[in-house]
Design a protein around this motif. Structure first.
Motif, PDB file in Angstrom:
ATOM      1  N   LYS A 162      51.568  39.121  36.204  1.00 48.57           N
ATOM      2  CA  LYS A 162      51.374  38.322  37.412  1.00 48.57           C
ATOM      3  C   LYS A 162      50.485  37.104  37.192  1.00 48.57           C
ATOM      4  O   LYS A 162      50.537  36.145  37.962  1.00 48.57           O
ATOM      5  CB  LYS A 162      50.772  39.195  38.519  1.00 48.57           C
ATOM      6  N   ASN A 163      49.630  37.148  36.171  1.00 45.14           N
ATOM      7  CA  ASN A 163      48.674  36.052  35.984  1.00 45.14           C
ATOM      8  C   ASN A 163      48.183  36.003  34.537  1.00 45.14           C
ATOM      9  O   ASN A 163      48.577  36.830  33.703  1.00 45.14           O
ATOM     10  CB  ASN A 163      47.489  36.207  36.936  1.00 45.14           C
ATOM     11  N   ARG A 164      47.284  35.054  34.277  1.00 44.19           N
ATOM     12  CA  ARG A 164      46.737  34.874  32.929  1.00 44.19           C
ATOM     13  C   ARG A 164      46.002  36.114  32.433  1.00 44.19           C
ATOM     14  O   ARG A 164      46.086  36.474  31.262  1.00 44.19           O
ATOM     15  CB  ARG A 164      45.751  33.695  32.910  1.00 44.19           C
ATOM     16  N   LYS A 205      44.007  28.134  26.780  1.00 47.39           N
ATOM     17  CA  LYS A 205      43.965  26.725  27.169  1.00 47.39           C
ATOM     18  C   LYS A 205      44.205  26.606  28.667  1.00 47.39           C
ATOM     19  O   LYS A 205      44.966  27.382  29.256  1.00 47.39           O
ATOM     20  CB  LYS A 205      45.021  25.927  26.402  1.00 47.39           C
ATOM     21  N   THR A 206      43.550  25.636  29.290  1.00 47.37           N
ATOM     22  CA  THR A 206      43.722  25.407  30.712  1.00 47.37           C
ATOM     23  C   THR A 206      45.039  24.678  30.968  1.00 47.37           C
ATOM     24  O   THR A 206      45.645  24.117  30.049  1.00 47.37           O
ATOM     25  CB  THR A 206      42.576  24.544  31.265  1.00 47.37           C
ATOM     26  N   ASN A 207      45.462  24.662  32.247  1.00 45.62           N
ATOM     27  CA  ASN A 207      46.679  23.926  32.590  1.00 45.62           C
ATOM     28  C   ASN A 207      46.546  22.450  32.241  1.00 45.62           C
ATOM     29  O   ASN A 207      47.495  21.820  31.779  1.00 45.62           O
ATOM     30  CB  ASN A 207      46.985  24.084  34.084  1.00 45.62           C
ATOM     31  N   ARG A 208      45.360  21.885  32.443  1.00 48.55           N
ATOM     32  CA  ARG A 208      45.151  20.481  32.132  1.00 48.55           C
ATOM     33  C   ARG A 208      45.301  20.242  30.632  1.00 48.55           C
ATOM     34  O   ARG A 208      45.919  19.252  30.210  1.00 48.55           O
ATOM     35  CB  ARG A 208      43.750  20.056  32.615  1.00 48.55           C
ATOM     36  N   GLN A 209      44.767  21.115  29.820  1.00 45.46           N
ATOM     37  CA  GLN A 209      44.906  20.981  28.366  1.00 45.46           C
ATOM     38  C   GLN A 209      46.375  21.090  27.946  1.00 45.46           C
ATOM     39  O   GLN A 209      46.825  20.358  27.058  1.00 45.46           O
ATOM     40  CB  GLN A 209      44.079  22.057  27.658  1.00 45.46           C
ATOM     41  N   ILE A 210      47.104  21.990  28.592  1.00 53.25           N
ATOM     42  CA  ILE A 210      48.530  22.143  28.286  1.00 53.25           C
ATOM     43  C   ILE A 210      49.299  20.893  28.689  1.00 53.25           C
ATOM     44  O   ILE A 210      50.173  20.414  27.944  1.00 53.25           O
ATOM     45  CB  ILE A 210      49.105  23.394  28.983  1.00 53.25           C
ATOM     46  N   CYS A 211      48.980  20.341  29.853  1.00 53.83           N
ATOM     47  CA  CYS A 211      49.615  19.093  30.301  1.00 53.83           C
ATOM     48  C   CYS A 211      49.408  17.986  29.276  1.00 53.83           C
ATOM     49  O   CYS A 211      50.355  17.274  28.908  1.00 53.83           O
ATOM     50  CB  CYS A 211      49.021  18.643  31.640  1.00 53.83           C
ATOM     51  N   SER A 218      51.518  18.522  35.993  1.00 52.56           N
ATOM     52  CA  SER A 218      50.911  19.782  36.437  1.00 52.56           C
ATOM     53  C   SER A 218      51.951  20.714  37.053  1.00 52.56           C
ATOM     54  O   SER A 218      51.953  21.927  36.796  1.00 52.56           O
ATOM     55  CB  SER A 218      49.805  19.497  37.460  1.00 52.56           C
ATOM     56  N   ARG A 219      52.843  20.145  37.862  1.00 49.34           N
ATOM     57  CA  ARG A 219      53.870  20.970  38.499  1.00 49.34           C
ATOM     58  C   ARG A 219      54.809  21.595  37.472  1.00 49.34           C
ATOM     59  O   ARG A 219      55.195  22.766  37.587  1.00 49.34           O
ATOM     60  CB  ARG A 219      54.663  20.106  39.501  1.00 49.34           C
ATOM     61  N   THR A 220      55.169  20.824  36.455  1.00 48.71           N
ATOM     62  CA  THR A 220      56.057  21.345  35.418  1.00 48.71           C
ATOM     63  C   THR A 220      55.408  22.509  34.678  1.00 48.71           C
ATOM     64  O   THR A 220      56.056  23.533  34.406  1.00 48.71           O
ATOM     65  CB  THR A 220      56.425  20.237  34.409  1.00 48.71           C
ATOM     66  N   VAL A 221      54.127  22.364  34.346  1.00 48.15           N
ATOM     67  CA  VAL A 221      53.410  23.444  33.662  1.00 48.15           C
ATOM     68  C   VAL A 221      53.339  24.676  34.556  1.00 48.15           C
ATOM     69  O   VAL A 221      53.535  25.814  34.096  1.00 48.15           O
ATOM     70  CB  VAL A 221      51.991  22.998  33.257  1.00 48.15           C
ATOM     71  N   GLU A 222      53.096  24.478  35.838  1.00 47.92           N
ATOM     72  CA  GLU A 222      53.037  25.600  36.777  1.00 47.92           C
ATOM     73  C   GLU A 222      54.383  26.322  36.844  1.00 47.92           C
ATOM     74  O   GLU A 222      54.447  27.559  36.882  1.00 47.92           O
ATOM     75  CB  GLU A 222      52.635  25.102  38.161  1.00 47.92           C
TER      76      GLU A 222
END
Length: 210
Positions: free
Chosen positions: A200-202, A170-176, A183-187
């Motif tokens: 280090k990453n997805r 899922k993308t960050n937007r979908q998670i939000c 967005s900042r909280t998800v990050e």
């Protein structure tokens, strides 16, 4: 009554195919099937009001639920049924076999998870294991799930939610949108999660738990 199950899947051909195979090759009977969670819940609620003692009321031992229904997922349905009718065991059935979906199925209360590409005999075996009080996961999914199980104990509830979502691509937007987060909280959650897991990453996350 033993060997009674229901099916919830939004594809008519899948429901009919599953029902036909099970009734022709096993002792299981499928008196009801549904295209949506609403139909299934309404049926169970109605049966509950009438009463399980009636001879014509056939409560299922097991309900097979598709992970992806039209405009909804099967996870919420499994969670509701598990909480309200704990005597009914749920098995999730899906084209998705990634660890994120398996983990969410377990969190929802499912006793089994099997892919739609599995052989019919494996589905029958899954039903037998779950009916006898066990849990079932296809062998090729087990190794990845063992890796996940070794990590989730160190995650907070929200980190675990994010972890599941990331493993479902899922993308960050979908998670939000799903968890009502900025967005900042998800990050921030994602960064902390990467640090705990040691990636280090997805891409590294997906590779580690595939």
């Amino acid at each position: 009554m033993k060997n009674i199950l229901y099916i919830v899947d939004d594809h008519n051909m899948v429901r009919n195919g599953l029902k036909a195979w099970l009734e022709n090759h096993t002792d299981w009977r499928v008196p009801k099937d549904f295209a949506s969670s609403k139909e299934c819940l309404e049926c169970l609620e109605c049966m509950s009001k009438i009463g399980k003692s009636k001879e014509d009321i056939i409560f299922p031992e097991i309900i097979i639920v598709d992970v992806q229904l039209i405009n909804e997922t099967g996870f919420a349905l499994v969670k509701q049924m598990t909480e309200k009718w704990p005597e009914i065991k749920c098995i999730m059935y899906s084209m998705y076999d990634t660890t994120g979906f398996v983990l969410q199925a377990k969190d929802s209360g499912a006793k089994g998870y099997i892919s739609k590409v599995a052989k019919e005999e494996e589905l029958a075996h899954c039903l037998e294991v779950v009916q006898n009080g066990g849990t079932y996961l296809e062998q090729y999914m087990q190794e990845a799930q063992n890796k996940v199980d070794s990590i989730i104990s160190i995650l907070t509830k929200q980190e675990r939610n994010i972890f599941e979502a990331l493993l479902q691509n899922k993308t960050n937007r979908q998670i939000c949108d799903e968890f009502f987060l900025s967005s900042r909280t998800v990050e921030n959650y994602t960064s902390r999660l990467y640090a705990k897991v040691g990636v280090k990453n997805r891409e590294e996350l997906a590779e580690k738990f595939k």
